[in-house]
Scaffold this motif. Structure first.
Motif, short mmCIF file in Angstrom:
data_model
loop_
_atom_site.label_atom_id
_atom_site.label_comp_id
_atom_site.label_asym_id
_atom_site.label_seq_id
_atom_site.Cartn_x
_atom_site.Cartn_y
_atom_site.Cartn_z
N ALA A 174 0.83 -1.21 0.00
CA ALA A 174 0.00 0.00 0.00
C ALA A 174 0.86 1.26 0.00
CB ALA A 174 -0.92 0.00 1.21
N PHE A 182 1.17 3.78 -3.08
CA PHE A 182 0.76 5.17 -2.87
C PHE A 182 1.72 6.15 -3.56
CE2 PHE A 182 0.87 9.08 -0.25
CZ PHE A 182 -0.43 9.51 -0.50
N PHE A 217 0.41 6.57 -6.96
CA PHE A 217 -0.85 7.31 -6.93
C PHE A 217 -0.59 8.80 -6.68
CE2 PHE A 217 -4.75 8.85 -4.94
CZ PHE A 217 -5.71 8.36 -5.81
N ARG A 218 0.29 9.08 -5.73
CA ARG A 218 0.59 10.47 -5.38
C ARG A 218 1.27 11.21 -6.52
NH1 ARG A 218 4.59 11.55 -0.43
NH2 ARG A 218 6.00 10.60 -1.98
N LEU A 229 -8.12 13.19 -2.47
CA LEU A 229 -8.12 11.86 -3.09
C LEU A 229 -7.01 10.99 -2.51
CD1 LEU A 229 -8.83 12.72 -6.86
CD2 LEU A 229 -10.42 11.83 -5.12
N GLN A 230 -5.89 11.62 -2.16
CA GLN A 230 -4.82 10.86 -1.55
C GLN A 230 -5.24 10.33 -0.18
OE1 GLN A 230 -1.34 13.38 -1.49
NE2 GLN A 230 -1.23 13.55 -3.72
N TYR A 285 -7.57 7.43 -0.72
CA TYR A 285 -6.77 6.25 -1.08
C TYR A 285 -6.24 5.56 0.17
CZ TYR A 285 -2.84 3.58 -3.11
OH TYR A 285 -1.97 2.60 -3.47
N ALA A 318 -9.02 4.00 2.35
CA ALA A 318 -9.59 2.78 1.75
C ALA A 318 -8.71 1.58 2.08
CB ALA A 318 -9.71 2.95 0.23
N PHE A 319 -7.41 1.72 1.92
CA PHE A 319 -6.50 0.62 2.23
C PHE A 319 -6.55 0.26 3.71
CE2 PHE A 319 -4.69 1.08 -1.96
CZ PHE A 319 -4.13 -0.17 -2.22
N PHE A 349 -7.40 -5.28 -2.99
CA PHE A 349 -6.54 -4.15 -2.64
C PHE A 349 -5.08 -4.58 -2.49
CE2 PHE A 349 -10.45 -1.97 -2.03
CZ PHE A 349 -10.16 -0.61 -2.02
N LEU A 364 0.21 1.86 -12.16
CA LEU A 364 -1.23 1.91 -11.86
C LEU A 364 -2.05 1.24 -12.95
CD1 LEU A 364 -1.67 5.50 -10.37
CD2 LEU A 364 -1.34 3.33 -9.18
N SER A 391 -4.24 -2.09 -12.02
CA SER A 391 -5.71 -2.00 -12.11
C SER A 391 -6.32 -3.26 -12.71
CB SER A 391 -6.11 -0.78 -12.94
OG SER A 391 -5.71 -0.93 -14.30
#
Length: 413
Positions: A16, A20, A23-24, A32-33, A36, A39-40, A74, A124, A128
């Protein structure tokens, strides 16, 4: 908390955190970060709460299944994306070291924003795929029933049974089921095959007989001209539940046996029946569970074939395909067709006819899905109707097997 759960949680967190980074890099919004990250964390906390409140006397429920499914999805996303970012960090460190000891100053900074962004996009994008696949498997794949039809030819098939059709289902795992309409649909689908006989090859429940109470009436609608027959699978004995006494465990097994009889199933417990037609017969043999690798070995083939002649055409119902490999194929009797289940095809894999056929379960079971032949004897390993553990299916869909028996014409020289 078990050591395995701790290790699993640590790997999940590492994935995770590294995921991240990708994602970041692409998503600059702090909100949104935060979503994220939450959620994890929420998925991991939910899993641990489910396990801490898990009652083994009741078996796996839908809440536990959902927690496991989300955790796997996840975890796949985090570990997959995190792997790419970890590799990118390693490359960056190597380049930095090289830059410090060479006359290439641009390497010493170790900072390449454009490459970082590109790697993040790749990470990502690839991550996905398993993430969305696992979510799809939970939402739709677990009820994406497939009817797989086979025609098998035998030289010694009794003439009266030319074109005889049987439908095999396996591994219902009723404690995991959560959609009554879908189950009613598949029962109708099975009946629509209009086979001469329906054969269920074990694992009616996950752990306890009461799991079948909501589904008893529905599966009781299964019909076939020559009846519905069944055997027990490893989960049916209640070995994976906690019992206050042996008497309670025995009572649970007796209740499960009675449920099958109430549904119209002819339960074969190391015994046989003859299917007769126009004065000819084939032997239907059912053994209790027998499996390699620590699974229950209650199956007694010698007991099950008492009264069956060596010359009889034989169909054997045995839940675990390892039984066929270790005891059936080399048995003095010739078992024309064995029907098994148990593996589920691990509920995950890739099957493209004629191109690729793969599942992680193949590293555990030599015979794991579909038709196999050895020494003139066949086995069909049904991929299962239900699911357990991960509450879904990806690439290995729930199966109804329809097998037609044909008389093989003798070739003349």
């Amino acid at each position: 908390m078990s050591r395995f759960m701790i290790v699993l949680g640590v790997l999940y967190i590492i994935g995770a955190i590294y995921g991240f980074q990708a994602f970041r890099t692409l998503v600059r919004s702090p909100y949104l970060q935060i979503i994220y990250g939450l959620a994890f964390v929420g998925v991991l906390v939910n899993l641990y709460l489910q396990f801490n409140h898990f009652d083994r006397s009741e078996g796996i429920n839908s809440g536990m299944g959902l927690a496991v499914g989300l955790f796997l999805a996840f975890a796949a996303f985090g570990l997959c994306s995190g792997f790419f970012m970890l590799v990118e960090d390693v490359v960056r460190v190597v380049r930095w070291i090289v830059g410090k000891f060479t006359t290439t100053p641009e390497l010493a900074s170790g900072d390449f924003p454009s490459r970082r962004k590109f790697v993040s996009q790749i990470a990502l994008g690839i991550a996905s795929v398993p993430f969305l696949s696992l979510l799809y498997g939970m939402y739709k794949g677990k009820y994406d029933y497939q009817v797989l039809s086979y025609t098998l030819e035998f030289e010694d098939l009794p003439d009266a049974f030319e074109g005889y059709r049987l439908t095999q289902i396996s591994d219902i795992h009723s404690g995991s089921l959560d959609n009554k309409k879908k189950i009613e649909y598949v029962v109708d689908l099975i009946n629509q095959q209009e086979s001469d006989v329906v054969l269920f090859t074990g694992d009616l429940v996950n752990n306890v007989a009461s799991e079948m109470h909501p589904w008893k009436e529905t599966f009781g609608k299964l019909k076939a001209k020559d009846g519905t027959f069944s055997v027990l699978g490893n989960h049916d004995y209640g070995d994976y539940a906690d019992w206050s006494s042996d008497a309670d465990k025995d009572a649970n097994l007796e209740e499960l046996k009675q449920i099958q009889r109430d549904m119209g199933f002819n339960l074969l417990l190391n015994e046989n029946r003859f299917l007769e037609k126009d004065g000819q017969r084939i032997a239907l043999i059912g053994v209790e569970n027998w499996g390699e690798g620590g699974f229950k070995k209650a199956g007694d083939l010698e007991k099950a074939v008492k009264g069956v002649e060596a010359s009889d055409f034989k169909i054997l119902m045995s839940h675990d395909p390892s039984h066929w490999e270790h005891q059936v194929v080399n048995h003095p009797y010739h078992y024309h067709l064995t029907l098994s289940g148990h593996t589920h095809g691990m509920q995950f894999g890739v099957e493209i006819p004629g191109i690729v056929r793969w599942s992680p379960v193949q590293y555990r079971y030599k015979y794991w899905a579909g038709i196999y032949e050895k020494a003139g004897q066949y086995i069909n390993v049904n991929r299962g109707l239900g699911f357990i553990g991960y509450p879904g299916r990806v690439g290995i869909w729930p199966e109804v097997s329809v097998i037609e028996l044909r008389k093989k014409s003798k070739t003349t020289v």
